[in-house]
Design an enzyme around this catalytic site. Structure first.
Site, PDB file in Angstrom:
ATOM      1  N   HIS A  23     -22.216  13.950  -6.269  1.00  0.00           N
ATOM      2  CA  HIS A  23     -21.004  13.200  -5.894  1.00  0.00           C
ATOM      3  C   HIS A  23     -21.198  12.540  -4.515  1.00  0.00           C
ATOM      4  O   HIS A  23     -20.401  12.736  -3.595  1.00  0.00           O
ATOM      5  CB  HIS A  23     -19.755  14.091  -5.886  1.00  0.00           C
ATOM      6  N   ARG A  52     -15.420   9.375 -12.341  1.00  0.00           N
ATOM      7  CA  ARG A  52     -15.009  10.772 -12.216  1.00  0.00           C
ATOM      8  C   ARG A  52     -15.611  11.582 -13.363  1.00  0.00           C
ATOM      9  O   ARG A  52     -15.674  11.104 -14.492  1.00  0.00           O
ATOM     10  CB  ARG A  52     -13.482  10.894 -12.262  1.00  0.00           C
TER      11      ARG A  52
HETATM   12  N1  LIG Z   1     -18.752   8.873  -6.932  1.00  0.00           N
HETATM   13  C1  LIG Z   1     -18.235   8.457  -5.798  1.00  0.00           C
HETATM   14  O1  LIG Z   1     -18.806   8.699  -4.727  1.00  0.00           O
HETATM   15  C2  LIG Z   1     -16.969   7.648  -5.810  1.00  0.00           C
HETATM   16  C3  LIG Z   1     -16.585   6.971  -4.651  1.00  0.00           C
HETATM   17  C4  LIG Z   1     -15.461   6.160  -4.699  1.00  0.00           C
HETATM   18  C5  LIG Z   1     -14.730   6.039  -5.875  1.00  0.00           C
HETATM   19  N2  LIG Z   1     -15.113   6.710  -6.988  1.00  0.00           N
HETATM   20  C6  LIG Z   1     -14.360   6.565  -8.250  1.00  0.00           C
HETATM   21  O2  LIG Z   1     -14.368   5.192  -8.635  1.00  0.00           O
HETATM   22  C7  LIG Z   1     -13.087   4.884  -9.188  1.00  0.00           C
HETATM   23  C8  LIG Z   1     -12.849   3.384  -9.175  1.00  0.00           C
HETATM   24  O3  LIG Z   1     -12.616   2.934  -7.846  1.00  0.00           O
HETATM   25  P1  LIG Z   1     -12.032   1.463  -7.563  1.00  0.00           P
HETATM   26  O4  LIG Z   1     -11.777   1.377  -6.119  1.00  0.00           O
HETATM   27  O5  LIG Z   1     -12.893   0.431  -8.193  1.00  0.00           O
HETATM   28  O6  LIG Z   1     -10.651   1.565  -8.368  1.00  0.00           O
HETATM   29  P2  LIG Z   1      -9.666   0.374  -8.786  1.00  0.00           P
HETATM   30  O7  LIG Z   1      -9.851  -0.798  -7.897  1.00  0.00           O
HETATM   31  O8  LIG Z   1      -8.305   0.976  -8.923  1.00  0.00           O
HETATM   32  O9  LIG Z   1     -10.208  -0.051 -10.236  1.00  0.00           O
HETATM   33  C9  LIG Z   1     -10.039   0.729 -11.364  1.00  0.00           C
HETATM   34  C10 LIG Z   1     -10.470  -0.087 -12.574  1.00  0.00           C
HETATM   35  O10 LIG Z   1     -10.388   0.728 -13.727  1.00  0.00           O
HETATM   36  C11 LIG Z   1      -9.628   0.038 -14.726  1.00  0.00           C
HETATM   37  N3  LIG Z   1      -8.897   0.998 -15.558  1.00  0.00           N
HETATM   38  C12 LIG Z   1      -8.160   2.053 -15.165  1.00  0.00           C
HETATM   39  N4  LIG Z   1      -7.644   2.683 -16.243  1.00  0.00           N
HETATM   40  C13 LIG Z   1      -8.077   2.008 -17.324  1.00  0.00           C
HETATM   41  C14 LIG Z   1      -7.886   2.146 -18.722  1.00  0.00           C
HETATM   42  N5  LIG Z   1      -7.141   3.152 -19.232  1.00  0.00           N
HETATM   43  N6  LIG Z   1      -8.464   1.254 -19.536  1.00  0.00           N
HETATM   44  C15 LIG Z   1      -9.195   0.236 -19.044  1.00  0.00           C
HETATM   45  N7  LIG Z   1      -9.417   0.034 -17.735  1.00  0.00           N
HETATM   46  C16 LIG Z   1      -8.861   0.911 -16.889  1.00  0.00           C
HETATM   47  C17 LIG Z   1      -8.669  -0.825 -13.956  1.00  0.00           C
HETATM   48  O11 LIG Z   1      -8.176  -1.873 -14.787  1.00  0.00           O
HETATM   49  P3  LIG Z   1      -7.189  -3.019 -14.200  1.00  0.00           P
HETATM   50  O12 LIG Z   1      -8.066  -3.852 -13.270  1.00  0.00           O
HETATM   51  O13 LIG Z   1      -6.762  -3.780 -15.381  1.00  0.00           O
HETATM   52  O14 LIG Z   1      -6.105  -2.293 -13.458  1.00  0.00           O
HETATM   53  C18 LIG Z   1      -9.573  -1.308 -12.816  1.00  0.00           C
HETATM   54  O15 LIG Z   1     -10.343  -2.403 -13.230  1.00  0.00           O
HETATM   55  C19 LIG Z   1     -12.134   5.705  -8.312  1.00  0.00           C
HETATM   56  O16 LIG Z   1     -10.903   5.926  -8.955  1.00  0.00           O
HETATM   57  C20 LIG Z   1     -12.907   6.990  -8.098  1.00  0.00           C
HETATM   58  O17 LIG Z   1     -12.574   7.900  -9.121  1.00  0.00           O
HETATM   59  C21 LIG Z   1     -16.222   7.512  -6.978  1.00  0.00           C
END
Ligand SMILES: NC(=O)c1ccc[n+]([C@@H]2O[C@H](COP(=O)([O-])OP(=O)(O)OC[C@H]3O[C@@H](n4cnc5c(N)ncnc54)[C@H](OP(=O)(O)O)[C@@H]3O)[C@@H](O)[C@H]2O)c1
Length: 318
Positions: free
Chosen positions: A281, A233
């Site tokens: 994005h 993000r």
């Molecule tokens: N650009 C685009 O087109 C696009 C598309 C889709 C998604 N996204 C972004 O990608 C993000 C990730 O997606 P995802 O499905 O992989 O999410 P997810 O499965 O919820 O994974 C989030 C990861 O971030 C870690 N995390 C969160 N807060 C943290 C902190 N304060 N310190 C350390 N680690 C932290 C989590 O740790 P834990 O494993 O320990 O919980 C987890 O490993 C989404 O939230 C979205 O914003 C962007």
């Protein structure tokens, strides 16, 4: 007995009229209300809604709402609303989205590894000039955010030959990947050549990609400086710091798909760096047929009394 199933309301803030049939085809046993074209529809019996950056007023029209689906993997667009109903929020997790994101991450890592922008510039000037070329195993890609997307990208980058490290709140155990937990950020950064951001936007991750953090990245890598790649993000990055770090050489390059304010302003300095790749994005769009299948599956689980999957933990913010 023939029971009437609750409608599904859909609010997507772009024109998806050509693909709207997916919802009718896949969620074919209940009414689908498209709020963009049916803005006056009666929503009083709606139990399920799929939204992206919804207008909070919408919720006052859906008193029976039981489950809220996010159109994307991220849910900051719902959790930051001034009013949102206290009901389960299901985020979008799907192989199609995950694969698209890994494609984008691998592409960016290869673009920087193979110095493609430098070759593009040489081509423009009809210049035959070979550059010193490290191999993928010379480069450590460090991924911040080892969730669904980070873990898939890590596996694919490993297959391409990169050294891969991952950082997340809780430490992961993944064969062949060096994993760090939240308290080990400096150790992780010190070995990272290409920093990949795949974090959700929360209070803790807002502004995390800043000058101080970039200054801790590996400085003596084979490409002569670290690269920042962000598709999590935009609110997690400080763009003024990225511009300064690119200008003074703390960063050698960047690939950015997300921005503090989207669309990125036409006068942002980021557009004009030779070694910065910008995409709007678009790293991983949510395909509407995959979304419709996901919503239909989760409603079926819910109505059969099974647990919903991919539930958001409001206290963590993702
Ligand atoms: N650009 C685009 O087109 C696009 C598309 C889709 C998604 N996204 C972004 O990608 C993000 C990730 O997606 P995802 O499905 O992989 O999410 P997810 O499965 O919820 O994974 C989030 C990861 O971030 C870690 N995390 C969160 N807060 C943290 C902190 N304060 N310190 C350390 N680690 C932290 C989590 O740790 P834990 O494993 O320990 O919980 C987890 O490993 C989404 O939230 C979205 O914003 C962007």
């Amino acid at each position: 007995m023939n029971t009437i199933k609750s409608p599904v309301a859909i609010e997507i803030n772009y024109d998806y009229s050509r693909e709207a049939h997916f919802f009718a085809d896949i969620i074919n046993d209940r009414e689908v209300i498209h709020l963009k074209t049916q803005s006056d529809a009666d929503l009083s019996k709606v139990k399920y809604a799929l939204v992206w950056k919804p207008d909070p007023i919408l919720f006052s029209r859906m008193p029976d709402l039981e489950v809220l689906f996010s159109l994307g993997a991220g849910v900051d667009h719902v959790l930051t609303l001034p009013v949102a109903p206290d009901i389960p929020i299901v985020r979008f997790v799907d192989h199609n989205l995950t694969t698209r994101m890994s494609e984008w991450i691998c592409l960016q890592c290869l673009m920087h590894l193979r110095q493609q922008r430098d070759y593009d510039a040489r081509q423009k000037n009809h210049k035959w000039d070979e550059l010193y070329q490290p191999v993928a195993s010379d480069i450590c890609v460090g991924i911040m955010g080892m969730g669904t997307l980070g873990q898939d990208a890590a596996g694919k980058l490993k297959t391409l030959g990169f050294e891969v490290a991952g950082w997340s709140r809780s430490r992961k155990q993944i064969e062949g990947i060096t994993c760090y937990d939240g308290g080990e950020l400096d150790n992780f950064l010190g070995k990272t050549d290409f920093l990949v951001g795949l974090l959700p936007l929360t209070d803790e991750t807002t502004g995390i990609f800043n000058r101080q953090l970039f200054g801790k990245l590996q400085k003596n890598g084979k490409l002569g400086g670290p690269v920042f790649i962000n598709a999590g993000r935009g609110g997690s990055q400080v763009e003024a710091d990225i511009v300064d770090c690119l200008t003074e050489g703390t960063l050698k390059g960047a690939s950015l798909d997300v921005f503090e304010k989207e669309p990125l302003s036409g006068d942002s300095a980021l557009w004009d760096f030779d070694n910065v790749i910008i995409t709007p994005h678009a790293a991983a769009v949510s395909s509407l047929d995959a979304l419709a299948r996901h919503v239909a599956n989760q409603i079926e689980r819910y109505e059969q009394g099974q647990e919903l999957e991919y539930l958001v933990d409001r206290s963590r913010g993702y």
